[in-house]
Each structure stands twice: as structure tokens, then as C-alpha cells.
Design a protein around this motif. Structure first.
Motif, PDB file in Angstrom:
ATOM      1  N   VAL A   1      47.091  26.727 -25.707  1.00 30.06           N
ATOM      2  CA  VAL A   1      47.411  26.083 -24.432  1.00 30.06           C
ATOM      3  C   VAL A   1      46.303  25.065 -24.161  1.00 30.06           C
ATOM      4  O   VAL A   1      45.133  25.420 -24.070  1.00 30.06           O
ATOM      5  N   GLU A   2      46.684  23.804 -24.062  1.00 28.39           N
ATOM      6  CA  GLU A   2      45.715  22.709 -24.043  1.00 28.39           C
ATOM      7  C   GLU A   2      45.876  21.846 -22.802  1.00 28.39           C
ATOM      8  O   GLU A   2      46.975  21.682 -22.275  1.00 28.39           O
ATOM      9  N   ARG A   3      44.761  21.280 -22.366  1.00 32.70           N
ATOM     10  CA  ARG A   3      44.803  20.406 -21.191  1.00 32.70           C
ATOM     11  C   ARG A   3      45.340  19.029 -21.554  1.00 32.70           C
ATOM     12  O   ARG A   3      46.034  18.395 -20.761  1.00 32.70           O
ATOM     13  N   TYR A   4      44.996  18.537 -22.734  1.00 31.30           N
ATOM     14  CA  TYR A   4      45.547  17.282 -23.248  1.00 31.30           C
ATOM     15  C   TYR A   4      46.527  17.604 -24.372  1.00 31.30           C
ATOM     16  O   TYR A   4      46.278  18.520 -25.159  1.00 31.30           O
ATOM     17  N   PRO A   5      47.618  16.862 -24.517  1.00 31.27           N
ATOM     18  CA  PRO A   5      48.650  17.217 -25.504  1.00 31.27           C
ATOM     19  C   PRO A   5      48.322  16.769 -26.925  1.00 31.27           C
ATOM     20  O   PRO A   5      49.157  16.185 -27.615  1.00 31.27           O
TER      21      PRO A   5
ATOM     22  N   SER B   1      50.053  19.364 -29.310  1.00 30.42           N
ATOM     23  CA  SER B   1      51.496  19.211 -29.075  1.00 30.42           C
ATOM     24  C   SER B   1      52.015  17.955 -29.764  1.00 30.42           C
ATOM     25  O   SER B   1      53.076  17.970 -30.413  1.00 30.42           O
ATOM     26  N   ARG B   2      51.281  16.854 -29.637  1.00 32.23           N
ATOM     27  CA  ARG B   2      51.682  15.613 -30.307  1.00 32.23           C
ATOM     28  C   ARG B   2      51.612  15.750 -31.822  1.00 32.23           C
ATOM     29  O   ARG B   2      52.484  15.261 -32.551  1.00 32.23           O
ATOM     30  N   ALA B   3      50.561  16.407 -32.316  1.00 26.78           N
ATOM     31  CA  ALA B   3      50.421  16.572 -33.762  1.00 26.78           C
ATOM     32  C   ALA B   3      51.595  17.341 -34.351  1.00 26.78           C
ATOM     33  O   ALA B   3      52.118  16.984 -35.415  1.00 26.78           O
ATOM     34  N   LEU B   4      52.036  18.385 -33.659  1.00 29.68           N
ATOM     35  CA  LEU B   4      53.186  19.153 -34.132  1.00 29.68           C
ATOM     36  C   LEU B   4      54.462  18.331 -34.084  1.00 29.68           C
ATOM     37  O   LEU B   4      55.291  18.375 -35.003  1.00 29.68           O
TER      38      LEU B   4
ATOM     39  N   GLY C   1      53.213  29.482 -34.823  1.00 32.80           N
ATOM     40  CA  GLY C   1      53.052  29.384 -33.377  1.00 32.80           C
ATOM     41  C   GLY C   1      53.400  28.015 -32.830  1.00 32.80           C
ATOM     42  O   GLY C   1      54.153  27.248 -33.431  1.00 32.80           O
ATOM     43  N   THR C   2      52.810  27.683 -31.700  1.00 35.85           N
ATOM     44  CA  THR C   2      53.092  26.400 -31.070  1.00 35.85           C
ATOM     45  C   THR C   2      51.937  26.033 -30.155  1.00 35.85           C
ATOM     46  O   THR C   2      50.964  26.777 -30.019  1.00 35.85           O
ATOM     47  N   ALA C   3      52.051  24.882 -29.507  1.00 35.61           N
ATOM     48  CA  ALA C   3      51.075  24.422 -28.520  1.00 35.61           C
ATOM     49  C   ALA C   3      51.805  24.107 -27.227  1.00 35.61           C
ATOM     50  O   ALA C   3      52.932  23.620 -27.242  1.00 35.61           O
TER      51      ALA C   3
END
Length: 379
Positions: A264-268, A271-274, A313-315
Motif C-alpha cells: 500500500v503506497e502513497r504514490y502510485p 501500481s504504475r509499474a504493474l 500480490g498487488t499494489a
């Protein structure tokens, strides 16, 4: 048992090194990647080792066979053995607030500072604007070493006051990147324990080994592996350390599977990398101040990205507003957390919304730090 190091990206093995530049081959290829410990476990009787651990008094150093420092020479403040708290059906909190300085960073610094003292260091140095600096100063004080915390003007009065209380010295850079430049400049006189690269790589592998014990404790207390483990992630040293711990338990035959790891991240960045298939993860856009300072690095690491991909997993990206809402919910359950530490609950909400948690799944959210460590965000 410790054979050397391996790259999290290319798998290249190397001898023991004590810098944070990562894999030389991947760096040359433009993808700076971390080196982690490579333990030879093929000859280890895993069930017998697990049974031995279960007979010991709980604590981080009760798992010393898979840690890179002689336990008899450990610098310890009685860290580890933190509880699992049941929040609601299927959701548990791994409560790292119970560590001596109030955060999970104590697991990193008990191992890293123990190694530094044994290696003959006189001064340990870190880049931090919060919990890592406090923990580094505390463990250095316990070891009889000097500590230097390179920070920025964004450090809170609470953190800077605690660093000084533990005898640490504060140096200031104008930007996070300048902190890393200062560490590189003084690498010959200080023993540097945290990241030094402008494209982030990781902190020193020795300290990451301490985070493995979070996974060991989760399995011990649950009696099995949860389906999902969620953690607040910036660079992801703790995230990667937990994954290494779960992998080792599977290799030892203690468990038969590993959990899905959710960052779980404050900046994506992850998420963008995935989404884009990028490596290293791209930096997120920085727009204004961020209250969740413990996960405020806009660019994630290859190391964290590899954990997500290997575990299936995921982000999940979140905002300060998301974190405030989750922290308030935790507060109403009697759990006071630093703002970043509410990230796991935000992640659980997202997984439920996207139907990524099945009925009966157990999810463990890592609570990394106490609310008292960041009083400025309390409303």
C-alpha cells in the motif's frame, strides 16, 4: 549457512558485501536492484528447527540460526514478539507499535547495529526523517556507538528530539536526494546502513534480515500462513524482509505455501509499474506536502516490485485522506497508529471492493508505528 548474497532481479550470486549500491550487473543495465542474503537451507531439518524455536522465549533473536549475526553478540532492546490483534472477521493486525522505539524499524536496527559493532564500526549513519533515525540512534546508543541521522527540514520535533535524546547527531540536506549524497560522501568514515542511491535500491541487507522474523511470528501465532499480507511501502525493506521469511519457511517445509503480498503506497509507483510492465518502477508525481511521511518516497524499488510479482500480490495507492479515515477507524478500535501505519486497512478496503479477498481468507495488515511517533497528524 549464509552462502553470500543474491540479486533480487537477475539472481546473480556474489560474496558478502556491506554497501547499499546493489547488483553491479543490474545497475550497469540501468535497473538498480537490491542484494539480499542467500542462505543455504537444503541441509537444514526445518521441522526440527521450528520445534526448537517454539520452545524458546519469543523474541526476534530466538530465530538466530537464520540471522547473520552471532546472537551472543546481539545489541538488543527486547524487540519482536509483537502480537496479532483481531480487528474483524478475517482481518488481523501485526502490531509493531510494541517494539522498543514504537516501530518495526527496531527489527532492522537490532541486526544492523549488532553487525556494525561486531565489524568494528565506530559510527553508524542513516538517511531518515522519522522512525528509522530514532531506531538507529537508540540501538547505536545501546551498542556504545555514535550515530548520524541525515535528514531534511521536514523532520518532526518528536523525531529530532528523540534522536538527540539517544545521543544521535543530526545533519540536514535540502532534499531527500541530498541526504543520499551526504551518505555517499562520508561512506569511508561512517558505516552506512540505509539506501544511498537516487533511484532507490534498498537499505543494507543485514538489517533486512531482521524483518524476516515478522513472517516467522505471524506463522507461529496463526499456526499457518495467511492468504494475504499487507504493508505500508515506500522503498519496501520490511515488505521484502517478510517475503524472504515466508519463502524460507516454505523451503524448510514448515509451511506449504506463501501469502499474496500487497504493498500500500502513497504514490502510485508500484501500481504504475504493474500496469505498464515497467522496471524499475517509475516515480510518482509529487504535488504538495504529504502527511504520510513514512511512505512518502515517490519512487519504489525493484525489490518491492519483485515481491509483488513473485507472490501473486498487488499494489494499492492511497491518499492522505484515505489514511486519515482508516487511522480514525483503527482509533475507534483502540489502536492508535501513525498515519502511514493505517495503510494496510486502506488496502483491505480496496481488496474487498475489487473482490480480491475470498470468504474465509485471512489478511494480516502490518501496523508499523505508534501514533505517538507522529503526533502532528492527529486531529
Amino acid at each position: 549457512m549464509l552462502r553470500g548474497l543474491r540479486c533480487v532481479r537477475c539472481g546473480e550470486r556474489t560474496g558478502l558485501r556491506y554497501d547499499t549500491s546493489g547488483c553491479s550487473g543490474c545497475r550497469a543495465a540501468g535497473v538498480p536492484s537490491a542484494l539480499v542474503a542467500d542462505h543455504g537451507l537444503s541441509g537444514v531439518d526445518g521441522p526440527a528447527l521450528w520445534a526448537e524455536w517454539s520452545r524458546r522465549r519469543p523474541g526476534l533473536w530466538s530465530h538466530h540460526e537464520l540471522l547473520p549475526v552471532d546472537a551472543a553478540k546481539a545489541v538488543t532492546l527486547a524487540e519482536g514478539a509483537t502480537p496479532l490483534l483481531e480487528l474483524d472477521e478475517g482481518v488481523l493486525l501485526k502490531d509493531e507499535r510494541r517494539n522498543p522505539t514504537g516501530s518495526f524499524k527496531d527489527r532492522f536496527f537490532t541486526t544492523a547495529v549488532s553487525w556494525a559493532r561486531e565489524a568494528g564500526a565506530s559510527t553508524v549513519a542513516v538517511a531518515s526523517s522519522g522512525n528509522a533515525g530514532v531506531a538507529a540512534a537508540a540501538y547505536a546508543a545501546a551498542a556504545g556507538l555514535e550515530s548520524v541521522v541525515v535528514t531534511t527540514g521536514e523532520i518532526s520535533g518528536t523525531s529530532s528530539g528523540l534522536v538527540r535524546r539517544f545521543g544521535g547527531r543530526l545533519l540536514f540536506g535540502d532534499t531527500p536526494e541530498q541526504r543520499w549524497a551526504i551518505l555517499r560522501e562520508h561512506a569511508d568514515e561512517w558505516t552506512v546502513l540505509t539506501n544511498t542511491s537516487e533511484v532507490p535500491v534498498s537499505s543494507l541487507w543485514v538489517g533486512i534480515e531482521g524483518y524476516k522474523t515478522i513472517a516467522y511470528e505471524i506463522v507461529r501465532d496463526l499456526g499457518d500462513v495467511p492468504e494475504v499480507v499487507l504493508a505500508p511501502v515506500s522503498r519496501g525493506d520490511g515488505f521484502a524482509g517478510m517475503w524472504l521469511g515466508f519463502q524460507e519457511l516454505r523451503e524448510l517445509g514448515v509451511v506449504s505455501r506463501t501469502p499474496r503480498m500487497v504493498a500500500v503506497e502513497r504514490y502510485p509507483s508500484l501500481s504504475r509499474a504493474l500496469r505498464e510492465g515497467a522496471e524499475p518502477p517509475p516515480a510518482g508525481d509529487v504535488a504538495g506536502p504529504v502527511e504520510a511521511t513514512s511512505i512518502s518516497n515517490p519512487q519504489a524499488t525493484v525489490m518491492s516490485l519483485r515481491v509483488i510479482r513473485e507472490s501473486g500480490g498487488t499494489a494499492v495507492a492511497c491518499t492522505d485522506a484515505d489514511l486519515h479515515e482508516a487511522a480514525e477507524r483503527l482509533g475507534r478500535a483502540g489502536v492508535g497508529v501513525e498515519l502511514s501505519s493505517a495503510a494496510g486497512l486502506v488496502g483491505i478496503d480496496a481488496l474487498r471492493r475489487d473482490s480480491l479477498l475470498e470468504p474465509g481468507d485471512r489478511a494480516v495488515a502490518l501496523v508499523t508505528s505508534h501514533a505517538a511517533n507522529q503526533p502532528g497528524t492527529l486531529r
